[in-house]
Design an enzyme around this catalytic site. Structure first.
Site, PDB file in Angstrom:
ATOM      1  N   ALA A  99       3.399  -2.037  -6.453  1.00  0.00           N
ATOM      2  CA  ALA A  99       4.431  -2.966  -5.976  1.00  0.00           C
ATOM      3  C   ALA A  99       4.851  -2.615  -4.559  1.00  0.00           C
ATOM      4  CB  ALA A  99       5.635  -2.941  -6.912  1.00  0.00           C
ATOM      5  N   TYR A 100       5.011  -1.330  -4.285  1.00  0.00           N
ATOM      6  CA  TYR A 100       5.373  -0.887  -2.938  1.00  0.00           C
ATOM      7  C   TYR A 100       4.301  -1.306  -1.940  1.00  0.00           C
ATOM      8  CZ  TYR A 100       6.383   2.255   0.977  1.00  0.00           C
ATOM      9  OH  TYR A 100       6.656   2.767   2.221  1.00  0.00           O
ATOM     10  N   GLY A 101       3.040  -1.054  -2.279  1.00  0.00           N
ATOM     11  CA  GLY A 101       1.941  -1.416  -1.390  1.00  0.00           C
ATOM     12  C   GLY A 101       1.891  -2.901  -1.111  1.00  0.00           C
TER      13      GLY A 101
END
Length: 215
Positions: A99-101
């Site tokens: 999700a961060y990426g």
């Protein structure tokens, strides 16, 4: 001033506060980011963690860019906005923090879209840029240093915040000083630097156990 970047009213208040204190805002850096201090497969990630990551990294960035652009358009001298990228910005996979990426990949797209919008509306006094700090030894990064691969790359590629800042800050300040209104992508950890440090590790054992004891 405390500010929740996910709240438009908070960001608007921050703009007012900064303008009152500083009069002009020549440089605005969007650096707020979160991975909810969680490194696990997406299938095991809670709704709460996903909401924190997406609302901070994507919604928060959009709100901050909106408020900064509107503020800078009111200034006769305009200004420069810098959006901080992160792992995933180049499209490479980010397992354990997908999700961060994905949100960091959106930083590049959003910045390019804003550049195009400003050009389309013939706004020549405001420009949006990208900053790439590479791997920085923050609590966020180190909280994921619990695998052999993570320890390996952190030891080789990561640098303390003050080292990264020593390089980035003069680069950022030079943008308004040189009078250019062209978009820039300022990178601390270039591909050449990364490959060179990885080669040094394999060839000479450099940077082994630099921050973390490797297995």
């Amino acid at each position: 001033m405390v500010c929740d970047v996910r709240d438009g009213k908070d960001v608007s208040a921050l703009v007012s506060f900064a303008c009152a204190k500083l009069k002009y805002i020549d440089l605005w850096i969007n650096n707020a980011g979160s991975n909810a201090y969680s490194y696990k497969p997406l299938a095991e990630t809670s709704d709460e963690d996903l909401m924190e990551v997406v609302t901070t990294n994507t919604l928060g960035l959009m709100i901050c860019c909106r408020e900064a652009i509107n503020m800078m358009q009111r200034q006769p001298r305009g200004g420069h906005i810098f959006n901080m990228d992160g792992a995933g910005s180049d499209g490479r996979p980010t397992p354990r923090f997908a999700a961060y990426g994905a949100t960091k990949r959106s930083v590049v797209h959003l910045t390019k879209s804003l550049q195009a919008e400003l050009q389309m509306h013939e706004v020549k006094s405001v420009m949006v840029h990208i900053l790439s700090p590479g791997m920085v030894t923050t609590d966020l990064l180190m909280s994921g240093a619990n695998t052999k691969q993570a320890k390996f790359f952190i030891n080789i590629l990561a640098e303390p915040p003050e080292v990264v800042a020593e390089y980035l800050v003069p680069c950022i300040r030079s943008v308004p000083m040189n009078g250019s209104m062209k978009p820039t992508y300022i990178r601390f950890l270039t591909g050449l630097k990364a490959y060179s440090q990885i080669f040094s590790r394999f060839a000479f054992g450099a940077r082994r156990n630099r921050y973390l004891i490797e297995d």
